[in-house]
Design a protein around this motif. Structure first.
Motif, PDB file in Angstrom:
ATOM      1  N   GLY A  96       0.609  -1.216  -0.032  1.00 34.55           N
ATOM      2  CA  GLY A  96       0.086  -0.011  -0.029  1.00 34.55           C
ATOM      3  C   GLY A  96       0.769   1.207   0.072  1.00 34.55           C
ATOM      4  O   GLY A  96       0.296   2.287  -0.278  1.00 34.55           O
ATOM      5  N   VAL A 109      -5.267   1.754  -0.533  1.00 31.25           N
ATOM      6  CA  VAL A 109      -6.024   0.636   0.105  1.00 31.25           C
ATOM      7  C   VAL A 109      -7.178   0.161  -0.997  1.00 31.25           C
ATOM      8  O   VAL A 109      -7.761   1.100  -1.631  1.00 31.25           O
ATOM      9  N   PRO A 115      -4.019  -3.421   1.697  1.00 32.16           N
ATOM     10  CA  PRO A 115      -3.353  -2.955   0.328  1.00 32.16           C
ATOM     11  C   PRO A 115      -4.025  -3.809  -1.101  1.00 32.16           C
ATOM     12  O   PRO A 115      -4.561  -4.767  -0.923  1.00 32.16           O
ATOM     13  N   THR A 162      -9.841   2.069  -5.662  1.00 28.18           N
ATOM     14  CA  THR A 162      -8.787   2.080  -4.485  1.00 28.18           C
ATOM     15  C   THR A 162      -9.275   3.570  -3.906  1.00 28.18           C
ATOM     16  O   THR A 162      -9.511   4.367  -4.556  1.00 28.18           O
TER      17      THR A 162
END
Length: 357
Positions: A96, A109, A115, A162
């Motif tokens: 991450g 994340v 991650p 993400t």
């Protein structure tokens, strides 16, 4: 019977439920951040990453990687692209973090707060090449997206689903992992800086080399510093074409067989014809006085000229050489503003003309 204290008297930080509280929804968490704060935090991490990567790539030069010539330059930039992609794909996918993100205490994340994994990281990194490229719009698309999107995501985040959040807001961050990454990233950063220092020293200490360029029939040649390369776009009928487009310096050689000319045609006649062609091809041209010289042990005439092509002021050194079978025109040029600094080099390249015996 012993009386138990009311539950309200137990501090929240000692409550088992408080310690096991699951992380917040990543979208809502990202949405809660002040736009300007998260923008500048991400921008700072981005800049730090690029500085360290630039240091690392500069260090590669100390291992003999040269970007002086077109072919080697292509290999170098392919290698650089692989390193850049691997840096982001592997680090962000597995941890991450990048070194920049770790320093600024932010982390990439997935929706569950973990991650993102290699596939999502690959998508983020692929889009990064376009939206966060310092050479392509300067990373402006990424910045606009972070400021404008509801959940402070750049385009790569939107495509990969993400988020970039603050480490302090996550509850599943391992202190042991943080310590290990801090040590590893520190070592990598120091090695990158050391590599840059050695790379700069190596580049500064290199002795310039020269390369010989030949015509297709291998009958004539010209020599230039190693930062020059072949350039097939200068003239359709040129026998030799070389340039360094970064420095805006160019040389071509055009040969005329005497068999195609009248037997009484002289070098002076050839010079006048070339001057006339220059007058027709270049706007506002002015030609300096001709001088007699010797090139490859042959009689030659040389003159300087200035003019404009498509509004750009250009300066020329024209050298005309007579050999037993040919007249050769060696034309070297650059932008007028660069002429004085490049004049000696252009003259030297022109004077290196040789017939291959």
């Amino acid at each position: 019977m012993e009386q138990q204290p009311p539950s309200s008297t137990v501090p929240a930080e000692f409550s088992p439920l408080a310690q096991q509280e699951p992380p917040k929804n990543m979208g809502d968490l990202s949405k809660s951040y002040d736009r300007a704060t998260i923008f500048f935090t991400r921008w700072g991490a981005h800049v730090l990453d690029h500085i360290l990567l630039a240091c690392f790539l500069t260090g590669l030069l100390s291992f003999g990687v040269s970007i002086d010539k077109d072919a080697n330059g292509l290999y170098f930039f392919i290698l650089a692209a692989i390193i850049l992609c691997s840096y982001y794909v592997l680090l962000e996918g597995l941890t991450g973090y990048t070194i920049g993100k770790f320093t600024f205490r932010i982390i990439a994340v997935n929706a569950e707060g973990r991650p993102p994994g290699l596939w999502k990281s690959f998508i983020r990194s692929l889009i990064r090449l376009f939206e966060a490229n310092v050479f392509l719009l300067g990373g402006l698309p990424a910045g606009i997206s972070v400021l404008a999107s509801d959940k402070r995501q750049r385009l790569g985040d939107l495509a990969a689903n993400t988020y970039v959040v603050k480490v302090k807001d996550l509850h599943n961050v391992s202190k042991k992992q943080t310590t290990v990454l801090a040590v590893v990233f520190s070592i990598v950063a120091v090695l990158s800086i050391i590599g840059m220092i050695f790379g700069i020293i190596d580049i500064a200490s290199r002795t310039p080399t020269e390369e010989t360029f030949y015509s297709k029939d291998k009958k004539i040649q010209i020599t230039a510093p190693s930062d020059w390369g072949k350039d097939s776009s200068l003239h359709d009928e040129a026998d030799i074409e070389i340039s360094n487009r970064f420095s805006e310096k160019y040389v071509l050689v055009l040969s005329e067989s005497k068999e195609d000319l009248d037997s009484s045609f002289t070098l002076q006649d050839y010079t006048q014809a070339i001057e006339a062609n220059l007058q027709d091809a270049v706007e506002n041209v002015s030609v300096d006085k001709q001088i007699r010289t010797v090139v490859d042990n042959q009689v030659a005439i040389q003159f300087n000229a200035k003019g404009e092509i498509d509004g750009i002021k250009v300066a020329y050194i024209v050298t005309l050489v007579e050999t037993p079978t040919h007249f050769h025109q060696i034309m070297a040029w650059t932008e007028e503003k660069r002429f004085e600094s490049l004049k000696q080099e252009l003259q030297k390249v022109s004077a290196s003309f040789r017939e291959v015996k």
